[in-house]
Design an enzyme around this catalytic site. Structure first.
Site, PDB file in Angstrom:
ATOM      1  N   CYS A   1       0.583  -1.647  -0.233  1.00 23.08           N
ATOM      2  CA  CYS A   1       0.012  -0.138  -0.334  1.00 23.08           C
ATOM      3  C   CYS A   1       1.466   0.967  -0.295  1.00 23.08           C
ATOM      4  CB  CYS A   1      -0.616   0.259   0.909  1.00 23.08           C
ATOM      5  SG  CYS A   1      -1.713  -1.282   1.390  1.00 23.08           S
TER       6      CYS A   1
ATOM      7  N   ASP B   1      -3.615  -3.499   7.004  1.00 22.95           N
ATOM      8  CA  ASP B   1      -4.795  -4.261   7.780  1.00 22.95           C
ATOM      9  C   ASP B   1      -4.845  -5.537   7.011  1.00 22.95           C
ATOM     10  OD1 ASP B   1      -5.232  -2.171   9.094  1.00 22.95           O
ATOM     11  OD2 ASP B   1      -7.642  -2.160   7.889  1.00 22.95           O
TER      12      ASP B   1
ATOM     13  N   CYS C   1      -2.593   2.852   3.049  1.00 26.99           N
ATOM     14  CA  CYS C   1      -3.297   2.516   4.351  1.00 26.99           C
ATOM     15  C   CYS C   1      -4.469   2.566   4.740  1.00 26.99           C
ATOM     16  CB  CYS C   1      -1.972   1.763   4.670  1.00 26.99           C
ATOM     17  SG  CYS C   1      -1.795   0.228   4.292  1.00 26.99           S
ATOM     18  N   ASP C   2      -5.197   1.855   4.807  1.00 27.38           N
ATOM     19  CA  ASP C   2      -6.594   2.636   5.867  1.00 27.38           C
ATOM     20  C   ASP C   2      -6.594   3.695   6.229  1.00 27.38           C
ATOM     21  OD1 ASP C   2      -7.378   0.378   3.880  1.00 27.38           O
ATOM     22  OD2 ASP C   2      -9.079  -0.875   5.598  1.00 27.38           O
ATOM     23  N   LYS C   3      -5.745   3.379   7.859  1.00 23.59           N
ATOM     24  CA  LYS C   3      -6.162   3.951   8.637  1.00 23.59           C
ATOM     25  C   LYS C   3      -4.857   5.259   8.937  1.00 23.59           C
ATOM     26  CE  LYS C   3      -8.887   1.100  10.182  1.00 23.59           C
ATOM     27  NZ  LYS C   3      -7.959   0.210   9.318  1.00 23.59           N
TER      28      LYS C   3
ATOM     29  N   SER D   1     -14.260  -4.785   7.754  1.00 26.14           N
ATOM     30  CA  SER D   1     -13.438  -4.478   6.076  1.00 26.14           C
ATOM     31  C   SER D   1     -13.898  -3.642   5.603  1.00 26.14           C
ATOM     32  CB  SER D   1     -12.141  -5.490   5.762  1.00 26.14           C
ATOM     33  OG  SER D   1     -11.789  -5.200   4.487  1.00 26.14           O
TER      34      SER D   1
END
Length: 564
Positions: free
Chosen positions: A53, A85, A126-128, A480
């Site tokens: 990512c 994740d 990345c997601d967070k 998710s």
């Protein structure tokens, strides 16, 4: 109009005799006499080698620094963390995922404040890390531009029966369930494993990273058109350079993050999420970012906007296409233009270009909605947005469901209650889950988990076992962006806070009505009162370290699971 100070904070470390030591330190990193008059720009990156990512971010940070130089500023790069994740899913590591959002925001704030930097370019993949960076920008209220790492290309797999298809990381989680259920061979599972990640970039569907990249662009915090190009595409280098130039221009114009992140901008972002059918995590993150921006955003705003914005994106995990396809048909601006023309966006909000969103879109040569990847406004996938907030006796403060993938209007069934995810996974593996069951996984909330883990491992296994449309999964944890099936999360209050989910027992009837947006436990109040007598929550799993601190500070999911 008063003259704009191009160095609103860095004068503390460059001007006057008291800054002698600081200037000496800055000379050692490359600055000289000619640089003291320039604004100092923090280039914050969550680059790491742990996950694909973020692999592009080191390259993009260099481009952003060149852009800052070209714009007349001086860039100073620093790093922050990122949690994958995809790697941390389904085990203890997932407790640390949402926590990383707070660590990222706090660490960026710490460096920006300590070093007196005047503005920032914030890079994440990345997601967070995306919401973490945006939270930092909102909290600091400096001139800031966000840049996304870009998404990965889909993989291509040929299975042992000759079938060929595109695959993403979500296919791996679902294949695990199929393999455990005996409907997929170990050979095919390995073939999928080797195909899902063909290179750098964030997970390719309209999962959390791509949802939040679209949010950043819709908020006005990213350059128009910058969310959709793939990670390896050299347009990203162009956007990196332009982002560096843009932040210096924002300082010159006196535009800060909160000038951009207004209530109207958040409503625009929600509208884009609804149109794409984006991740439910966007609800949690937008609430948290809005809190940092001192914007009054409530769960009710999501339903209000969902009622008028149609779901248009035929995008994975529920649809057929990925972010590369969105890029191919024009990217996020095409969707924003269609929504604006329909009166569903606020066009006069400020953006990082120094122009309004309407002005940005008018300056672009945009195609019409293609009608396939993104459906036409008069031919939506669903007439209302892809996410709903539910309330009822089982979730008085709210729960969140991705209606884009919820095929039933009403589901009622008996509860199967599990303390945390592992117990539910074991029951599924042992064949103890039946069609019609309502799986309740509790003590996975922000405080009780702690960390509000994503339930992708169990939802992928449910789908792989052929039960994806036959069981309902409820949790005070979250899901998710790649989750599919009948799943409701973010239930608040959570179990550890004596929310109603703490008192559900096996066999209790639970009913969800998607059209009415209700989620109810069909147990009378007298019985629930009796169950509350003498109740105590499960003891905390962590008494030391970052998770112990987090559990003491974190708020309800209904407030974005913030810690401030």
């Amino acid at each position: 109009m008063p003259e704009i100070d191009m160095k609103p904070r860095s004068r503390d470390v460059t001007d006057g005799i008291e800054a002698t030591a600081a200037r000496g330190m800055l000379r050692a990193v490359g600055m000289g006499d000619e640089d003291w008059a320039k604004p100092q720009i923090g280039v914050a990156s969550s680059w790491s080698e742990i996950t694909p990512c973020n692999l592009s971010l080191d390259r993009l940070a260099q481009g952003a620094k060149e852009g800052v130089h070209a714009g007349g500023g001086y860039p100073l790069q620093f790093g922050t963390i990122s949690v994958s994740d995809g790697i941390s899913m389904g085990h203890e590591g997932m407790h640390f995922s949402l926590v990383s959002r707070e660590v990222i925001a706090d660490s960026v704030e710490t460096v920006m404040m300590a070093e007196r930097l005047d503005g920032s370019v914030l890079l994440a993949g990345c997601d967070k890390s995306l919401p973490g960076m945006l939270m930092a920008a909102a909290r600091l209220d400096l001139s800031s531009v966000f840049l996304y790492a870009g998404s990965i290309a889909p993989g291509w797999v040929k299975l042992s029966d000759g079938t060929e298809k595109e695959v993403t990381i979500i296919d791996a989680f679902e294949a695990v369930g199929a393999c455990k259920a005996g409907t997929m061979s170990q050979e095919d599972l390995t073939r999928i494993e080797k195909a899902i990640c063909p290179g750098e970039g964030a997970c390719g569907g309209m999962y959390t990273a791509n949802t939040m990249a679209s949010v950043a662009e819709a908020l006005g915090m990213s350059l128009p058109g910058s969310a959709a190009p793939p990670s390896a595409d050299r347009r990203r280098d162009y956007f990196a350079h332009r982002s560096g130039e843009a932040v210096v221009n924002l300082i010159a114009e006196g535009i800060t993050a909160r000038d951009i992140m207004t209530k109207e901008a958040f409503e625009n972002a929600i509208s884009v999420v609804m149109a794409f059918g984006g991740s439910t995590n966007a609800v949690l993150h937008l609430l948290a970012i809005a809190r940092e921006a001192e914007v009054d955003l409530q769960l009710s705003d999501f339903n209000r906007i969902a009622d008028r914005v149609p779901h248009l994106g035929d995008l994975k995990p529920f649809g057929r296409f990925v972010m590369n396809d969105v890029d191919r048909v024009g990217g996020v601006p095409v969707v924003m233009k269609a929504l604006l023309d329909a009166g569903l966006l606020h066009g006069d909000v400020m953006t990082v270009t120094g122009r309004t969103m309407r002005e940005n879109l008018e300056a672009m040569d945009l195609a019409e909605l293609d009608g396939t990847v993104i459906r036409k406004m008069d031919d939506p996938i669903h007439a209302t947005g892809g996410i709903s907030v539910l309330h009822g006796s089982l979730a008085p403060e709210g729960a969140v469901v991705k209606t884009a993938g919820f095929d039933l209007d009403v589901f009622e069934g008996p509860a199967r209650v599990f303390e945390r995810e592992r117990a539910a996974m074991d029951a599924l593996t042992e064949g103890l889950i039946s069609k019609g069951d309502v799986i309740v996984i509790r003590y996975e909330g922000p405080k009780g988990g702690p960390g509000m883990r994503e339930m992708l491992a169990i939802t992928g296994a449910i789908k792989g076992a052929g039960l994806g449309k036959d069981v309902l999964l409820l949790t005070d944890g979250r899901f998710s962006g790649g989750t599919t099936g009948l799943c409701i999360g973010h239930m608040a209050p959570e179990a550890v806070d004596a929310g109603p989910v703490a008192f559900v027992r096996d066999g209790d009837r639970i009913r969800v009505d998607i059209a009415a947006r209700t989620l109810d436990l069909l147990v009378d109040e007298a019985e629930l009162a009796a169950r509350r007598e003498g109740w105590a929550p499960l003891p905390p799993r962590y008494t030391r370290g970052v998770l112990a601190k987090y559990a003491k500070l974190v708020h309800s999911a209904a407030e974005g699971a913030i810690t401030g």
